[in-house]
Each structure stands twice: as C-alpha cells, then as structure tokens.
Design an enzyme around this catalytic site. Structure first.
Site, mmCIF file in Angstrom:
data_model
loop_
_atom_site.group_PDB
_atom_site.id
_atom_site.type_symbol
_atom_site.label_atom_id
_atom_site.label_comp_id
_atom_site.label_asym_id
_atom_site.label_seq_id
_atom_site.Cartn_x
_atom_site.Cartn_y
_atom_site.Cartn_z
ATOM 1 N N CYS A 127 0.764 -1.284 -0.208
ATOM 2 C CA CYS A 127 -0.146 -0.327 0.025
ATOM 3 C C CYS A 127 0.921 1.213 0.018
ATOM 4 C CB CYS A 127 -1.240 -0.018 1.244
ATOM 5 S SG CYS A 127 -0.797 -0.907 2.403
ATOM 6 N N GLN A 152 0.955 -11.366 -3.229
ATOM 7 C CA GLN A 152 -1.022 -10.756 -3.543
ATOM 8 C C GLN A 152 -1.771 -10.560 -4.665
ATOM 9 O OE1 GLN A 152 0.501 -7.702 -0.233
ATOM 10 N NE2 GLN A 152 -1.938 -9.391 1.054
#
Length: 660
Positions: free
Chosen positions: A356, A403
């Site tokens: 992020c 991911q």
C-alpha cells in the site's frame, strides 16, 4: 438483605438475594432446568453455576444443548482431568497451563521422561476412570499468599510464577476436580461425570517452551479434541483423516509441484508443474482485473525505512519486516559487502511486507483530478514478512508470497459503489474457481481509532448498503475493524467444511493523509482521497494450497499442470503417440508422451498418483483406427474415442472459465 434484579432472555425479571448463584437461579426456575444446567451467561460473561451474582444482571442459563458454552466447559474440564490423570500415573510431573483451543485443548507438562504415543492410551484410560467416578468440582477464591504457599509446599514452581505474573487486584480462583486442584479462571462443570466419556481423544505430543520463551524450559504438550457427543467426535476424526489425504504438502510431493528447504525458510521453490498452476491462476486474475477496470503496476521490493516511518508501519510492523542495510559508500565491485566502510552512508531498507505505501507513491506522481477517480491500481506484489518458524505451514503460511493486491483511490461518495462493485467482482471469480458461496464478515469501529464519529457512521453505512445492494448477507463483528476504518473479510468453506479467509476490502483515509495524497476536486481545492485496500484471492501461495486441498489434487482441467499423458502400449505406437501429443498441444492442451518400456497398468497407476486428469492409452488398434483409449482420473471405465473428437472436447475443457 440486599437484592439483585435478574433479567432473563425473554425479558422477564425477578429479584433474588445478592450472592445467589446461577445454579440456584436455574433450580428456582424449574427442577428439570436445575438438573440440566451447566453454566450461565451473566452480563455477557460466562459464569460457573457456583459463582455468586452480586449485582443486577442479564442472565441466560445454559445446558448441554448450547453448543458453544458446552464445548468450552467440556474441553476445559478435560484439560484438568488430563492433568490429574498424568499426575496420578506419574506423580513427579509438574503442571503448567491447559487452555481451551479450537476443537479441544492442550496442557503443558514438565516431566523428566518423554511421553510416548503409547502413553496417550494410558492417560485416556485413567481420564475415563476419573469421569466415571463422578467426582465433584468445587471452587474457592484465595489470596495470593495462601495460593503461593500452597504451590510452594506442593513443589509446583510454574504455578508460583503464574501467580506472581497476575495483577495484584485480580482474584485467584482455585478449582478442585475431586482431590486434584488447579489455579484456573473457570468456569467448569459441576462434577466429572458431566463430561462425555466417549466424545474425546488425545491426539498428539509436541514440545513447547515455557511461556513461549526459547530461553526457558522445554515442556511437553499433549493435545486433545473433544465434543458434546461421540457422533461429533467421529465426524471430526473423519474430517482429519480426509484432511490428511488432502494435505497440500503431501500432494505437492506426489504431483511434483514445489519444495521448501532450510536455506530459505518459509519460501517456496516452485517446480515446473507448480509454476504452471501459479501462472495459469495469475494470468486468469490479470484478465479479470483488466476487465474490471484495474490498471496493473509494479513497485520496488526493497524500500528505504523513511517511507515505512512516514506510513506508520515502521513503528507498528517492524517486528514482521526483513531489514536490509546497504553501505552506499561501497564501490559495488571489490568491497566486502559484509563490512561497512562508512557508517554515515549506511542506508536501512526493508523488504516490503505490504504494497500500500508504494501504491500511494504511484498515485502521488502527477496531479490528479476528481475526474481521474476512482483510480484502481493493481499489483501482483511480492512481499516478505517474518513469520515465526513454528507458525510456518507448507505454502499456506510462508515468509515470501505474492498477493493479488489492489488499491482504489476514490472520494467518500464513491465508497459504496466501489464496495458493491468489488463484491460482485469477487463473487464472479470465486464462482468460476469453484466456490459459488462465501461468507462476508463486517468488522466495525474499534475502541481506539482515528477519525470522527460522523465519518465512521458514513463509511460503515456505505459498506452496509453496498452489501445489501448485492443481495448478500453478512455477519457483524463489532469493534474488529482497523484503527483507520471498517473492513469486510470474505470466507470460503472447502469440500470438508474448513473455513478460509481469503478476500478483504478495507476503507482507509489514514494512509493518504500520512503520505500526502490529494486530488483536485470540482471546487478547485485539494482534497484527500479515500484508499480502499482490496484483495480477492489474497496470497497466491495460500490460495493454491487451498485449491489443492479443496480438490484433493484433482484440479479443474484448465488449472491442472499436466492435463494429458499419452502412453504407448507397444513401441510400434510411438510415432502415433507423438502425433497425438502434437495435435493436442496445437489445440492448447498441455500434453506429454510416455514412451517408456513399461506395462500400461504401471504407467496408468503412476500418472494417477500424480493426479493427471486424462490418460490416453495407444496401442496397435488405436494406431490403425486413429482413436485413443481414454481413462479419466478417478474413473475405472475407459472409453475409445476418435482423436479429432477428443481433441475438440479437451480443448474446450482446457479453456479458462473467463474465456469460454
């Protein structure tokens, strides 16, 4: 005498003398309930029937029909009964702690001799004797000095240490199961005979450091499972047996998918077969994300600590990070990389544990307008997190993983639509991957949080309305949201009933604020975007492990790494075998030849163990008729089909679900 007012689940109220126990309340309601009662919930806390109630309270009486409370009590009592049994068989053994865990309990012991698997049978036999004796269970509250003296006199040093670590104002509750005594918060049943003697089993022995500290004594931990009836125990043991057959580590070896080794703990060495599954799944997700309006990016794996400090991860997450120190004064050619020349030029970096903060950096490049929002940035981000060695589990729990990560930058007004869009996106993918149903858990504001109540109200309502808009239900988890925002977690249930948390959707106004993200709104002023963290599969490694176990290795044809093996029955068929392989390959089917000088039954058996979905046998008759003998994995019957017809049907099966 002081009175307390108790409110029952049906709303009725009744007054009793202060100090009345839940057991006495149950008996007052009815004689039958008094006999069936096992515990109570008093103001949300699980209460022993013998504990006094000193103030007004909401109360619910529990019986063995209340599965959650009954399981807790049965498992907790069995932990004590097991410890008593061990000390009756081996009196010199010292006891430590024995908590309830999922499906059962464990208890840690300090014993000079190691327990053996045969010892478990002896302990179980003694436990059943204790259960059949129906010994009463009683409890008292002691002061610290009395409790410490008791354990010192009985040479139980671990209990003394536990007491010394308990805050001074916390009461010490003692429990007796017959004449055997333990320090315990409770609650417990009223006598040992209430424990179902045919619904438990001791499972295994393991080592465990005292209080999880590797510098302390190594203890012996015995695990057990227990339920409220023998049928439930039998079902659980059958599930474990089935899980062992489906274990992705076992199937990974049989199918030659991957391996792991000491030189890279918690990281996967993918073999060609395993990497085929990985790339097929990744290519599928790439197509789905592109069609879903995501732009794919890629960000660095090694990032300076300054960014992690700015994002807040350095303070909160450093213990999970792999730290990399780089001496920038090295010439990169001849200097010893293990020695720093200039400490002042040593840069501290970390392998990224999440993507992020880096995605915010991509967003921050160039001026963004409200017309650019929502902006959906996706990355197959390779991350590294330090997981304790004891927590590692095949490819399900690793230190290095990738991911299917994405972050959506949007306005507050766009949150609801983006959430609904993601739920539908995720549902479509799960259905195509064989999971048509899933559960949503909605975690709301925690006690410690950032942001105004008004903002939390708006965002939580947006998520709730988004779920409703998709026609789905959810389970509320009050207080389990992140400190910066609420979240949705998505749970799959596999073929044998195990539940896996995979997808997630989190609302975050905090990170854009910390990292200076902004966009120009319609009013010409700069505003902070909201950042929506989302993952569909989660970790590719873990999701592949789930798929392997869900299908017991028999993966859907389009995902199977080895889709077809064409095996010769006689050497005279070798040329035709190669022709069949070439035709299937041209049609997009992963096919290979087996021309070994082995009997066909041997070849079929070997490839079946490797979970090859389709095995084609070719002999003289097949060569002459231009057919193949088809055997499907798991089927005993074979069929003979024309090569052209079979090629067309297998090509259709090999097509990923999003391209059909």
């Amino acid at each position: 005498m002081a009175q307390v007012q108790l409110t029952f689940p049906d709303g009725n109220q009744k007054s009793y003398a202060a100090g009345i126990t839940a057991g006495e309340v149950a008996a007052d309601i009815s004689k039958s309930l008094g006999k069936k009662a096992i515990s109570a919930t008093v103001n949300g806390a699980h209460y022993d029937l013998a504990w006094p109630i000193e103030g007004d309270a909401e109360i619910a009486i529990h019986t063995m029909q209340d599965e959650e409370q009954a399981n807790e009590l049965v498992r907790h009592d069995l932990a004590h009964i097991m410890a008593r049994a061990v000390q009756e068989i081996w009196p010199d053994t010292k006891v430590t702690i024995g908590p309830v865990i999922k499906d059962g309990w464990y208890y840690d012991f300090d014993r000079a001799e190691p327990f053996t698997p045969e010892d478990l049978g002896l302990i179980e036999k003694k436990m059943k004797e204790i259960i059949n004796s129906r010994d009463p269970v009683r409890t008292e509250v002691w002061d610290r000095a009395r409790a410490i003296k008791h354990y010192e006199d009985n040479n139980e040093p671990y209990k003394v240490e536990l007491i010394e670590s308990i805050p001074g104002d916390e009461p010490l509750r003692m429990y007796w199961h017959g004449d055997w005594q333990d320090l315990c918060r409770g609650p417990h049943l009223q006598h040992t005979g209430q424990v179902p003697g045919d619904a438990f089993k001791l499972m295994s022995i393991a080592g465990a450091y005292w209080r999880g500290d590797s510098s302390r004594a190594m203890l012996q931990r015995i695990y057990g499972v227990a339920f409220t009836g023998k049928e439930k125990l039998r079902a659980h043991l059958n599930m474990l047996e089935e899980a062992a057959k489906r274990d992705h580590r076992k199937l990974g070896r049989e199918m030659d998918l991957f391996h792991m080794q000491e030189e890279a703990p918690g990281q996967v060495f993918w073999h060609p077969n395993g990497w085929t599954i990985y790339t097929q799944l990744q290519d599928y997700m790439r197509r789905k994300q592109r069609a879903g309006g995501y732009q794919e990016i890629n960000t660095p794996q090694v990032v300076d600590r300054k960014l992690w400090e700015a994002s807040g991860h350095w303070d909160k997450y450093q213990h999970h990070m792999f730290i990399v120190e780089v001496d920038e004064s090295r010439d990169g050619e001849n200097d010893d990389a293990t020695k720093a020349k200039n400490k002042d030029q040593t840069r501290i970096n970390a392998l990224k544990p999440m993507n992020c903060p880096c995605h915010v950096q991509v967003f921050n490049e160039g001026l963004k307008s409200y017309r650019d929002l929502p902006l959906r940035l996706a990355e197959f981000g390779s991350c590294a997190r330090f997981e304790p060695s004891g927590a590692l589990h095949g490819i399900m729990r690793v230190r290095g993983f990738t991911q299917d990560d994405a972050h959506i930058f949007c306005t507050e007004e766009q949150i609801e639509a983006e959430c609904a869009r993601f739920i539908n996106f995720l549902a479509d993918i799960y259905a195509e991957l064989g999971f048509p149903t899933f559960e949503i858990k909605f975690a709301t504001r925690p006690e410690k949080r950032v942001g105004s109540d008004e903002s939390w109200d708006y965002v939580e309502n947006a998520l709730e309305q988004a779920i409703r808009a998709t026609g789905r239900t959810y389970t509320l988890e009050p207080g389990d949201g992140a400190f910066y925002g609420p979240k949705l977690d998505f749970y799959l249930t596999d073929a044998i009933g195990r539940v896996w948390q995979c997808g997630t959707f989190q609302v975050d106004p905090n990170l854009p604020e910390r990292l200076g993200a902004s966009y120009v709104a319609a009013d010409g002023a700069k505003h902070r975007p909201y950042m929506l963290h989302r993952a569909t599969l989660g970790s590719f490694e873990r999701f592949i492990g789930i798929l392997i176990e869900e299908h017991a290795g028999k993966l859907p044809f389009w995902l199977a790494p080895r889709q077809v093996v064409v095996a010769s029955i006689t050497s005279e068929a070798d040329d035709y075998v190669q022709e069949v392989v070439e035709e299937l390959t041209r049609a997009g089917v992963r096919a290979e030849a087996d021309l070994r000088n082995e009997k066909i039954n041997y070849k079929v058996r070997e490839h079946s163990v490797g979970k090859v979905p389709v095995i084609l046998a070719v002999g003289a008759r097949e060569v002459e008729e231009r057919t193949v003998s088809v055997r499907r994995l798991g089927e005993k019957q074979t069929s003979v089909q024309p090569l052209t017809e079979l090629t067309q049907s297998l090509a259709a099966e090999a097509t990923p679900p999003d391209q059909r």
